[in-house]
Scaffold this active site. Structure first.
Site, short mmCIF file in Angstrom:
data_model
loop_
_atom_site.label_atom_id
_atom_site.label_comp_id
_atom_site.label_asym_id
_atom_site.label_seq_id
_atom_site.Cartn_x
_atom_site.Cartn_y
_atom_site.Cartn_z
N CYS A 1 -53.98 43.18 167.19
CA CYS A 1 -54.84 44.20 166.58
C CYS A 1 -55.66 43.64 165.44
O CYS A 1 -56.69 44.21 165.07
CB CYS A 1 -53.99 45.37 166.10
SG CYS A 1 -52.83 44.95 164.79
N CYS B 1 -62.74 48.47 166.00
CA CYS B 1 -61.96 49.70 165.95
C CYS B 1 -60.62 49.44 165.26
O CYS B 1 -60.21 50.20 164.38
CB CYS B 1 -61.74 50.22 167.37
SG CYS B 1 -60.87 51.82 167.43
#
Length: 223
Positions: free
Chosen positions: A213, A106
């Site tokens: 991330c 994602c």
């Protein structure tokens, strides 16, 4: 880069933009907690200092409003909002629920890929990371090399007290979610409140072993 290691703050950013990487550097900001300090330093160095903001499509509304507030307050004139394309989403996260099954994928689709496109043609970029934020950033240098570019971390050695002092000195507004216990703010799908005294980034991807991330995952090395 060693000859610039004695500089800091707006002076360092001015030198990077004017002397070292003219037209080939940008600041990447999440407009999250603590972001206002680095953005203020960039605006002081040059209001037209390019700022890249990745809108993943999963950000808090408070973050988007905070972005608009800071841009106006600081007089930033070159803020570039980027994000995943419709094709990116259709190919990898059609139902918008990929964060549940594969948060790394994602982040890749919604943040890493758009940022890679935005950084194309640049030789350097500026981050707001700091050593005190987490154990994985404890050895963060002022300059590092990654993926053929130089990353500049002007606040690497700043501690929380100095950040707070700079907020106070400049009269900078805080991210509205900080008061509610959110000390590191990303997507609303993967951001939680932080327990008192805990690692500021412990609220990111809580309950998993994920700590970044993806845009900063590489071997840290001094330049």
């Amino acid at each position: 880069m060693a000859s610039y290691g004695h500089l800091e703050g707006a002076t360092l950013l001015h030198a990077m933009a004017r002397d070292v990487f003219p037209g080939r550097i940008a600041l990447v900001s999440s407009f999250g907690a603590e972001s206002a300090v680095l953005l203020a330093l960039a605006a002081e160095a040059d209001p037209s200092f390019p700022v890249i903001f990745v809108n993943t499509g999963k950000l808090f509304g408070e973050t988007l409003r905070y972005r608009d507030q800071l841009v106006k307050r600081l007089g930033l004139t070159d803020v570039r909002t980027v994000g995943p394309t419709a094709d990116d989403i259709a190919a990898g996260d059609r139902d918008g629920m990929l964060f549940n099954s594969n948060p790394d994928a994602c982040c890749h689709i919604r943040k890493t890929v758009p940022l890679d496109r935005a950084l194309s043609g640049l030789d350097a970029w500026v981050t707001g990371r700091k050593r005190f934020q987490s154990s994985t950033r404890a050895a963060l240098p002022l300059f590092e090399e990654a993926d053929g570019r130089i990353k500049v971390n002007p606040l690497a050695l700043w501690d929380r007290e100095r950040i707070d002092e700079e907020f106070e000195r400049r009269g900078l507004p805080r991210h509205p979610l900080e008061a509610d216990g959110f000390l590191s703010i990303g997507c609303f799908t993967c951001t939680s409140r932080v327990a008192p005294g805990a690692d500021p980034r412990s609220g990111r991807w809580a309950g998993t072993d994920k700590t970044e991330c993806g845009i900063h995952i590489h071997r840290i090395g001094n330049v």
